[in-house]
Motif scaffolding. Structure first.
Motif, PDB file in Angstrom:
ATOM      1  N   TYR A  60      46.900 -63.161  36.489  1.00  0.00           N
ATOM      2  CA  TYR A  60      47.635 -61.764  36.916  1.00  0.00           C
ATOM      3  C   TYR A  60      48.928 -61.930  37.584  1.00  0.00           C
ATOM      4  O   TYR A  60      49.855 -61.372  37.453  1.00  0.00           O
ATOM      5  CB  TYR A  60      46.452 -60.949  37.794  1.00  0.00           C
ATOM      6  CG  TYR A  60      45.639 -60.262  37.231  1.00  0.00           C
ATOM      7  CD1 TYR A  60      45.977 -59.171  35.906  1.00  0.00           C
ATOM      8  CD2 TYR A  60      44.272 -60.160  37.498  1.00  0.00           C
ATOM      9  CE1 TYR A  60      45.007 -58.453  35.413  1.00  0.00           C
ATOM     10  CE2 TYR A  60      43.311 -59.395  36.992  1.00  0.00           C
ATOM     11  CZ  TYR A  60      43.845 -58.579  35.682  1.00  0.00           C
ATOM     12  OH  TYR A  60      43.030 -57.812  35.209  1.00  0.00           O
ATOM     13  N   ARG A  89      51.604 -62.616  35.162  1.00  0.00           N
ATOM     14  CA  ARG A  89      52.188 -61.493  34.472  1.00  0.00           C
ATOM     15  C   ARG A  89      53.070 -60.924  35.409  1.00  0.00           C
ATOM     16  O   ARG A  89      53.934 -60.308  35.040  1.00  0.00           O
ATOM     17  CB  ARG A  89      51.035 -60.470  34.108  1.00  0.00           C
ATOM     18  CG  ARG A  89      51.229 -59.231  33.270  1.00  0.00           C
ATOM     19  CD  ARG A  89      50.219 -58.407  32.949  1.00  0.00           C
ATOM     20  NE  ARG A  89      49.484 -58.039  33.966  1.00  0.00           N
ATOM     21  CZ  ARG A  89      48.461 -56.839  33.657  1.00  0.00           C
ATOM     22  NH1 ARG A  89      48.205 -56.616  32.555  1.00  0.00           N
ATOM     23  NH2 ARG A  89      47.815 -56.584  34.554  1.00  0.00           N
ATOM     24  N   GLN A 132      45.618 -53.049  38.572  1.00  0.00           N
ATOM     25  CA  GLN A 132      45.887 -53.869  37.409  1.00  0.00           C
ATOM     26  C   GLN A 132      45.827 -52.968  36.071  1.00  0.00           C
ATOM     27  O   GLN A 132      46.661 -53.398  34.909  1.00  0.00           O
ATOM     28  CB  GLN A 132      45.095 -55.176  37.299  1.00  0.00           C
ATOM     29  CG  GLN A 132      45.196 -56.130  38.249  1.00  0.00           C
ATOM     30  CD  GLN A 132      46.534 -56.699  38.374  1.00  0.00           C
ATOM     31  OE1 GLN A 132      47.414 -56.771  37.340  1.00  0.00           O
ATOM     32  NE2 GLN A 132      46.803 -57.569  39.479  1.00  0.00           N
ATOM     33  N   THR A 188      48.928 -52.829  33.386  1.00  0.00           N
ATOM     34  CA  THR A 188      48.433 -52.981  31.938  1.00  0.00           C
ATOM     35  C   THR A 188      48.953 -51.490  30.927  1.00  0.00           C
ATOM     36  O   THR A 188      49.817 -51.891  29.893  1.00  0.00           O
ATOM     37  CB  THR A 188      47.129 -53.054  31.677  1.00  0.00           C
ATOM     38  OG1 THR A 188      46.686 -54.417  32.427  1.00  0.00           O
ATOM     39  CG2 THR A 188      46.768 -53.464  30.019  1.00  0.00           C
ATOM     40  N   GLU A 246      48.515 -62.117  28.504  1.00  0.00           N
ATOM     41  CA  GLU A 246      47.480 -61.168  28.418  1.00  0.00           C
ATOM     42  C   GLU A 246      46.023 -61.899  27.681  1.00  0.00           C
ATOM     43  O   GLU A 246      45.139 -61.512  27.957  1.00  0.00           O
ATOM     44  CB  GLU A 246      48.178 -60.005  27.500  1.00  0.00           C
ATOM     45  CG  GLU A 246      49.020 -59.072  28.110  1.00  0.00           C
ATOM     46  CD  GLU A 246      48.372 -58.312  29.098  1.00  0.00           C
ATOM     47  OE1 GLU A 246      47.275 -58.182  29.548  1.00  0.00           O
ATOM     48  OE2 GLU A 246      49.475 -57.715  29.972  1.00  0.00           O
ATOM     49  N   ILE A 266      44.397 -63.863  30.768  1.00  0.00           N
ATOM     50  CA  ILE A 266      43.854 -62.802  31.244  1.00  0.00           C
ATOM     51  C   ILE A 266      42.435 -62.405  30.926  1.00  0.00           C
ATOM     52  O   ILE A 266      41.412 -62.374  31.653  1.00  0.00           O
ATOM     53  CB  ILE A 266      44.467 -61.507  31.646  1.00  0.00           C
ATOM     54  CG1 ILE A 266      45.914 -61.815  32.579  1.00  0.00           C
ATOM     55  CG2 ILE A 266      43.796 -60.330  32.507  1.00  0.00           C
ATOM     56  CD1 ILE A 266      46.983 -60.954  32.884  1.00  0.00           C
ATOM     57  N   ARG A 269      38.883 -63.404  32.954  1.00  0.00           N
ATOM     58  CA  ARG A 269      37.956 -62.449  33.282  1.00  0.00           C
ATOM     59  C   ARG A 269      36.689 -62.595  32.620  1.00  0.00           C
ATOM     60  O   ARG A 269      35.847 -62.265  33.299  1.00  0.00           O
ATOM     61  CB  ARG A 269      38.547 -60.702  32.614  1.00  0.00           C
ATOM     62  CG  ARG A 269      39.590 -60.488  33.626  1.00  0.00           C
ATOM     63  CD  ARG A 269      40.586 -59.326  32.855  1.00  0.00           C
ATOM     64  NE  ARG A 269      39.748 -58.232  32.593  1.00  0.00           N
ATOM     65  CZ  ARG A 269      39.695 -57.095  33.124  1.00  0.00           C
ATOM     66  NH1 ARG A 269      40.716 -56.721  33.850  1.00  0.00           N
ATOM     67  NH2 ARG A 269      38.926 -56.067  32.598  1.00  0.00           N
TER      68      ARG A 269
END
Length: 200
Positions: A39, A42, A97, A101, A134, A137, A141
């Protein structure tokens, strides 16, 4: 006698899941650190991306402001390891977040109207970095979700739930299906009358 007592205590703690809690908790922390790392990656990309798009699409002011504000909101949340032990703070972090996005998704859709921007080498590089981030991420996750699931099963199962109560090992928050839907919901954009790319 002390040696025997130590052996008995070790056996009892092992049998009640104490050592498993230590192992699973460390795994959750490690996976959470990787989520935060991606994160942050990004977060760091956003200013350069916004500035590059701004050079070609200044009239997309609302979209650019939306991304900037969403990034600022993310920056106000203290993303610490302790966040995974606070469901309310975790939910606030995830909501922020999710907003970023969505804002980035809108920005990427708007750039389709600007062929000159899409052909810009700096923009293409930033876009590739964002797409790669992305993906990272998503992977981070998913790992976090799996490690939290294993930890939470241990915390809720008998007899290890007794150990959880004794040592205050509470269930940890995780990403939900609702989070994923909110993050992946694409904005509606009408491309029927694309704007002409401004001369540079």
């Amino acid at each position: 006698m002390r040696a025997l007592l130590a052996v008995l205590m070790t056996a009892l703690l092992s049998g009640c899941g104490y050592n498993d809690f230590q192992s699973y908790d460390e795994q959750v922390k490690a996976d959470w650190a990787e989520v935060l790392n991606q994160y942050q990656r990004r977060f760091d990309l956003v200013p350069n991306l916004v500035n590059t798009v701004k050079g070609y699409a200044q009239q997309e002011k609302d979209v650019l402001i939306g991304v900037t504000e969403a990034r600022a909101k993310v920056g106000t949340i203290q993303a610490t390891p302790a966040l995974i032990n606070d469901p309310k703070a975790f939910a606030q972090f995830q909501a922020a977040q999710g907003e970023l996005t969505t804002a980035l998704s809108k920005l990427m859709m708007v750039t389709e109207n600007y062929p000159q921007l899409k052909s810009d080498a700096v923009f293409r590089d930033l876009q590739a970095q964002l797409e790669g981030t992305e993906n990272r991420i998503t992977v981070a996750r998913n790992r976090y979700i799996k490690s939290v699931q294993a930890y939470n099963v241990l915390a809720r199962s008998f007899p290890t739930n007794l150990t959880a109560m004794l040592f205050s090992y509470s269930v940890k928050p995780s990403f939900t299906v609702e989070d994923e839907k909110a993050v992946s919901k694409a904005p509606t954009v009408d491309f029927s009358a694309p704007k002409a790319a401004p001369a540079k």
